[in-house]
Design a protein around this motif. Structure first.
Motif, mmCIF file in Angstrom:
data_model
loop_
_atom_site.group_PDB
_atom_site.id
_atom_site.type_symbol
_atom_site.label_atom_id
_atom_site.label_comp_id
_atom_site.label_asym_id
_atom_site.label_seq_id
_atom_site.Cartn_x
_atom_site.Cartn_y
_atom_site.Cartn_z
ATOM 1 N N UNK A 75 -6.025 -6.031 7.928
ATOM 2 C CA UNK A 75 -4.736 -6.222 7.273
ATOM 3 C C UNK A 75 -3.676 -6.391 8.352
ATOM 4 N N UNK A 76 -2.448 -6.717 7.929
ATOM 5 C CA UNK A 76 -1.302 -6.737 8.836
ATOM 6 C C UNK A 76 -0.580 -5.407 8.675
ATOM 7 N N UNK A 77 -0.627 -4.585 9.704
ATOM 8 C CA UNK A 77 -0.063 -3.241 9.623
ATOM 9 C C UNK A 77 1.450 -3.212 9.680
ATOM 10 N N UNK A 78 2.107 -4.364 9.746
ATOM 11 C CA UNK A 78 3.567 -4.409 9.755
ATOM 12 C C UNK A 78 4.127 -5.212 8.591
ATOM 13 N N UNK A 79 3.287 -5.625 7.667
ATOM 14 C CA UNK A 79 3.722 -6.480 6.558
ATOM 15 C C UNK A 79 3.986 -5.617 5.332
ATOM 16 N N UNK A 80 5.265 -5.390 5.027
ATOM 17 C CA UNK A 80 5.626 -4.577 3.865
ATOM 18 C C UNK A 80 5.392 -5.323 2.556
ATOM 19 N N UNK A 81 5.260 -6.653 2.608
ATOM 20 C CA UNK A 81 5.004 -7.420 1.385
ATOM 21 C C UNK A 81 3.551 -7.252 0.939
ATOM 22 N N UNK A 82 2.609 -7.270 1.889
ATOM 23 C CA UNK A 82 1.187 -7.255 1.566
ATOM 24 C C UNK A 82 0.565 -5.860 1.674
ATOM 25 N N UNK A 83 1.008 -5.066 2.623
ATOM 26 C CA UNK A 83 0.438 -3.738 2.891
ATOM 27 C C UNK A 83 -1.085 -3.840 3.039
ATOM 28 N N UNK A 285 5.478 -17.036 4.046
ATOM 29 C CA UNK A 285 6.285 -15.885 3.618
ATOM 30 C C UNK A 285 6.329 -15.731 2.104
ATOM 31 N N UNK A 286 6.609 -16.812 1.382
ATOM 32 C CA UNK A 286 6.892 -16.698 -0.048
ATOM 33 C C UNK A 286 5.648 -16.700 -0.919
ATOM 34 N N UNK A 287 4.466 -16.905 -0.346
ATOM 35 C CA UNK A 287 3.235 -16.846 -1.149
ATOM 36 C C UNK A 287 2.636 -15.453 -1.190
ATOM 37 N N UNK A 288 3.222 -14.496 -0.472
ATOM 38 C CA UNK A 288 2.621 -13.168 -0.360
ATOM 39 C C UNK A 288 2.666 -12.421 -1.686
ATOM 40 N N UNK A 289 1.509 -11.889 -2.059
ATOM 41 C CA UNK A 289 1.381 -11.121 -3.297
ATOM 42 C C UNK A 289 0.440 -9.952 -3.027
ATOM 43 N N UNK A 290 0.946 -8.735 -3.200
ATOM 44 C CA UNK A 290 0.150 -7.544 -2.907
ATOM 45 C C UNK A 290 -0.932 -7.379 -3.972
ATOM 46 N N UNK A 291 -2.180 -7.572 -3.584
ATOM 47 C CA UNK A 291 -3.296 -7.528 -4.525
ATOM 48 C C UNK A 291 -4.591 -7.311 -3.757
ATOM 49 N N UNK A 292 -5.628 -6.920 -4.471
ATOM 50 C CA UNK A 292 -6.967 -6.846 -3.909
ATOM 51 C C UNK A 292 -7.887 -7.866 -4.568
#
Length: 516
Positions: A75-83, A285-292
């Motif tokens: 994961x990206x440990x600095x991305x608050x959008x994706x976590x 940037x704008x395609x980010x969606x927090x999901x599994x």
């Protein structure tokens, strides 16, 4: 997944709290600050050391499709959008956004390859984040980058060899070390060796998509599209560019830094290159969606075909390999074996100076192919001389171990594995995963019921805790307490609950005189 370089470090690629649980949203900011603290401590010497450390071969020959799927375990440990959304899912989200936008965004009409170049950029732009799978600190893998100098580092062998020691513009920009630099250097090495074919603007996406100062030339980049647009599309293009938001995700660039970048990246060629990366950054940037959930509306067959065209991953994965190495070969490459007479008769002569196209690119034959071709030529020569062909040797039984019906692989979601009753940090999936690496079809449906079971158990625990609380005091008891303040009884109750409904933060109830 069982490569020696990954076995010991793969399980640490996703950062969790000491108790093995994930960071909550309100805890993520402090974690990001810790990662950036490491990133901002980089010096020129430490960046040189990182580049040298990771310039060696890591995995050998591996297909581009397998590299993409490997991102499902980081994961990206600095991305608050994706976590905790995997980077494999993120790449497919960007791919889907680019594909959907290409139908109505006039900027994709610049040239015939514009859309496909940006699509393949969506798939490979974060390949460098596989560095966290090899144990590198998150502060040297994730994060946005800042410019550190506007001249080529003479110790940077990759930049000096590719652009020259006196390069200028974008090619001379130095910045902090992270997945951008790692992924770009690996892909550039394979391009220079002739193993893959990636255009310069795709390499630019890999190298500059995390550079904060790049947004400083946004106005100049928009003029590039307007200047090259036809009169029929210019109005639509200007309307498209009118409402776009700032792309810098995080703290902004200072006016002095922005001015310095614009002065250095001023040529038409550099601005055009920056415009392509900035266009890509919108979808990044704008395609980010927090999901599994793996995007099921992405045709993975099309993804394979696109990677085959650019990086040689096609129907014969063993014949089209990607060497993850940043060093030049120690000896000159051996010439390919001579083709047979029958093959030479069929193949048309190549035109002088012609460059191979994506769809017709074929790497040199492997040793196995050359041996089979030489054997066929020898048999053809024997038939021509009237001799019977030699009998093939008896087939030996295969010595390869039988693949078990289920394969145990490292699992980044250790807590879910433990909740399901599996051994520590292990997860059981079908052998198809080991053979085809089709994690995106198996992991998502398995995780959902496990997480729901964990939430249900937490709810039951919370309800039991609430049911065990003492009843609130009656009016008679309260009046008795007020009449005898020296002998009052404290009643504990709870006024805060966590996300599972479990009570937290007890507080004592005392008569008003106790607070006087």
């Amino acid at each position: 997944m069982h490569h020696p370089a990954l076995v010991k470090t793969l399980n640490n690629a996703i950062y969790l709290k000491p108790n093995g649980s994930r960071f909550e949203t309100n805890e993520w900011g402090a974690h990001v600050e810790d990662v950036y603290r490491v990133h901002n401590k980089q010096t020129l010497e430490s960046r040189r050391g990182l580049a040298q450390k990771w310039s060696t071969t890591l995995l050998g020959n591996v297909s581009s499709v397998d590299l993409l799927k490997l991102l499902h375990f980081t994961i990206d440990n600095t991305d608050a959008h994706l976590m905790y959304t995997s980077q494999f899912i993120h790449c497919l989200q960007v791919y889907r956004a680019v594909k959907n936008a290409a139908a109505h965004d006039p900027r994709f009409e610049q040239d015939a390859q514009y859309r496909d170049d940006m699509l393949v950029g969506a798939l490979v732009h974060d390949l460098g984040k596989s560095l966290s799978l090899f144990g590198e600190a998150d502060g040297n893998v994730d994060c946005m980058n800042r410019v550190t100098a506007y001249e080529v580092d003479p110790a940077d062998q990759v930049a000096v060899a590719a652009y020259g020691a006196k390069a200028s513009g974008l090619d001379a920009v130095q910045f902090q070390y992270n997945h951008d630099r790692f992924g770009h250097d690996k892909l550039l090495a394979n391009v220079r060796l002739g193993l893959i074919q990636l255009p310069q603007r795709v390499l630019d996406i890999c190298k500059f998509h995390s550079l904060r100062e790049l947004a400083s030339v946004r106005d100049e980049a928009e003029k590039v599209y307007v200047r090259h647009a036809s009169p029929s599309t210019r109005t639509r293009l200007q309307a498209r560019l009118k409402g776009l938001v700032t792309l810098v995700d995080g703290d902004v660039v200072s006016p002095q830094e922005a001015t310095a970048f614009r002065e250095h990246v001023a040529s038409d060629g550099d601005v055009s290159r920056a415009a392509f990366v900035l266009h890509f950054a919108e979808y990044d940037l704008h395609s980010k969606n927090r999901t599994e959930e793996i995007p099921r509306d992405v045709d993975f067959g099309e993804v394979r075909e696109l990677l085959r065209r650019y990086m040689g991953q096609g129907a014969h994965p063993l014949h089209h390999e990607l060497t993850i190495s940043c060093t030049a070969p120690s000896k000159p490459a051996e010439p390919p074996p001579k083709a047979s007479a029958s093959a030479a008769a069929v193949a048309p002569p190549a035109k002088p100076g012609a460059q191979p196209k994506h769809a017709t690119y074929k790497p040199p034959p492997t040793q196995k192919q050359a041996a089979e071709r030489a054997k066929a030529d020898k048999a053809a020569a024997a038939n021509a001389a009237g001799k019977p062909p030699p009998k093939p040797p008896p087939k030996q039984p295969s010595q390869q171990p039988i693949v078990p019906e289920e394969e145990i692989v490292e699992n980044p979601y250790g807590k879910v594995g433990r909740a399901a009753g599996f051994s520590m940090n292990k997860f059981s999936t079908h052998a198809l995963y080991a053979e085809e690496h089709r994690a995106y079809e198996t992991i998502a449906p398995l995780l959902t019921p496990l997480l729901e079971a964990e939430r249900a158990a937490a709810r039951a625990e919370a309800e039991a805790a609430i049911a065990s609380l003492p009843p609130p005091p009656t009016d008679e008891e309260l009046e008795a307490m007020y009449e005898a303040p020296q002998q009052h009884k404290k009643y504990d109750y709870f006024d805060k609950f966590d996300k599972f409904g479990r009570p937290i933060s007890p507080r004592s109830l005392a008569p008003p005189s106790a607070y006087a």
